[in-house]
Design an enzyme around this catalytic site. Structure first.
Site, mmCIF file in Angstrom:
data_model
loop_
_atom_site.group_PDB
_atom_site.id
_atom_site.type_symbol
_atom_site.label_atom_id
_atom_site.label_comp_id
_atom_site.label_asym_id
_atom_site.label_seq_id
_atom_site.Cartn_x
_atom_site.Cartn_y
_atom_site.Cartn_z
ATOM 1 N N ASP A 181 73.293 96.972 52.521
ATOM 2 C CA ASP A 181 74.756 97.017 52.698
ATOM 3 C C ASP A 181 75.332 98.314 52.129
ATOM 4 O O ASP A 181 76.134 99.001 52.768
ATOM 5 C CB ASP A 181 75.435 95.766 52.101
ATOM 6 C CG ASP A 181 74.976 95.427 50.690
ATOM 7 O OD1 ASP A 181 74.021 96.067 50.179
ATOM 8 O OD2 ASP A 181 75.571 94.518 50.081
ATOM 9 N N ASP A 239 66.216 98.890 62.829
ATOM 10 C CA ASP A 239 66.848 98.750 64.153
ATOM 11 C C ASP A 239 68.354 98.936 64.040
ATOM 12 O O ASP A 239 68.965 99.709 64.776
ATOM 13 C CB ASP A 239 66.523 97.359 64.718
ATOM 14 C CG ASP A 239 67.233 97.111 66.038
ATOM 15 O OD1 ASP A 239 67.132 97.981 66.925
ATOM 16 O OD2 ASP A 239 67.900 96.067 66.162
ATOM 17 N N ASP A 285 70.963 102.546 65.112
ATOM 18 C CA ASP A 285 72.122 102.634 66.022
ATOM 19 C C ASP A 285 73.285 103.319 65.297
ATOM 20 O O ASP A 285 74.010 104.126 65.874
ATOM 21 C CB ASP A 285 72.566 101.247 66.499
ATOM 22 C CG ASP A 285 71.864 100.801 67.785
ATOM 23 O OD1 ASP A 285 70.703 101.213 67.995
ATOM 24 O OD2 ASP A 285 72.472 100.047 68.574
#
Ligand code: IPM
Ligand code: MN
Length: 326
Positions: free
Chosen positions: A195, A219, A223
């Site tokens: 986080d 993953d 992005d």
């Protein structure tokens, strides 16, 4: 993919290409994701250049599992390299100029974690349903991916996990991380919870050189890092096994069904993936030439609309080819 092959040819690559009909049409027709014969050829190739996977007609995960995840798992392509490099300031979504020298590498574990497909659904479809998805982490898997990250870092490796909440998997990562980082005294070692890492990546991505993390966090964060440098259209990746030499090279993006076939798709992600393939195959000069041509075309706005140009997919490929020929 045609643009990537065109660029490889223009860069002087003398590879033999064999094309295989692995796609949703074939799967819908035959029910087979990768036929045995195709598998034999693909598994024996020096490298695999992979388009993208996903089709709105195939909403369940079986097709993905049968194509991309099978290739990653069965060829044991445990390193997923996802670089994010800003080729032009205008592509940064960040306000501050001093936050724009982005040049980082995510080293994503690619064969374990929450992707292994272990678990199940019990009492499915009832209001007593139980769904379990196992997070598989092995000593070997965690060790080899952290070692790989240290092997490519010059300055610092940041390891990202969620060991404050996921204490079993996180505990193994923490132990391997501490042991391995101690054997690399010349490279700094920093740990971030995922986080906080997401926050830091947006706050100041220039602080990162090499990030190592598990399959799912890799993953998700890749992005995010793609968007820091121009979006999904420009993000390449390499799925490799450094011991066996096997490699699969693919853009990070999916099939973008909403814009597919309209000449709008950005070929840069595929082209830079081809450059990563060339580097993996031992021709770094050619890889650098391709990357340089991509950078120059982007800076001249000779690119597709998603990154501020006006060209079609094949014109954007031509703009890169032209620079390789000059
Ligand atoms: C990726 C993709 C895949 C993944 C999907 C298609 C299974 O999102 O390569 O990033 O999650 O690894
Ligand atoms: Mn993804």
């Amino acid at each position: 993919m045609p643009e990537a092959i065109k660029v490889l040819r223009a860069a002087g690559a003398g590879f033999e290409f064999e094309e295989f009909d692995v796609n949703a049409d074939a799967y819908l027709r035959t029910g087979v994701a990768i036929p045995d014969d195709t598998w034999k050829h693909v598994a024996a190739a020096d490298a695999i250049l992979f388009g993208a996977v996903g089709d709105p007609r195939l909403p369940d995960a079986a097709y993905l599992a049968g194509v991309l995840l099978r290739l990653r798992f069965e060829l044991d392509l445990y390193v997923n390299l996802r670089p994010a490099r800003l080729y032009d300031d205008r592509l940064s979504p960040l306000r501050r100029d001093d936050r724009r020298q982005v040049d980082l590498m995510i080293v994503r574990e690619n064969t374990e974690g929450l992707y292994v497909g272990m678990g199940g659904r019990f009492k499915k479809g009832t209001d007593q349903e139980v769904a379990i998805q196992e997070d598989l982490n092995t000593y070997l898997g965690v060790t080899r991916i952290i070692e790989h990250a240290f092997g490519i870092a010059k300055r610092e490796v940041v390891m990202i996990d969620k060991s404050n909440a996921m204490t079993f998997a996180g505990g193994l990562w923490q132990e391997r991380w501490k042991a391995i980082s101690a054997t690399h005294p010349n490279v700094m070692a920093r740990h971030l919870l995922v986080d906080a890492a997401a926050m830091q990546l947006v706050k100041d991505p220039t602080q990162f050189e090499v990030i190592v993390t598990g399959n799912l966090f890799g993953d998700i964060l890749s992005d995010l890092t793609a968007e820091l440098v121009g979006g999904m259209g420009v993000a390449p990746s390499a799925n490799i096994n450094p011991s066996s030499g096997r490699g699969l090279f693919e853009p990070v993006h999916g099939t973008a069904p909403d814009i597919a076939g309209k000449g709008l798709v950005n070929p840069v992600g595929a082209i830079l993936s081809a450059a990563m393939m060339v580097k993996h195959l031992g021709v770094p000069d050619m890889a650098n030439a391709i990357e340089g041509a991509v950078e120059s075309a982007i800076r001249a706005r000779e690119c597709t609309r998603d990154i501020g140009g006006e060209l079609s997919t094949s014109q954007a490929g031509d703009a890169i080819v032209k620079r390789l020929r000059d």
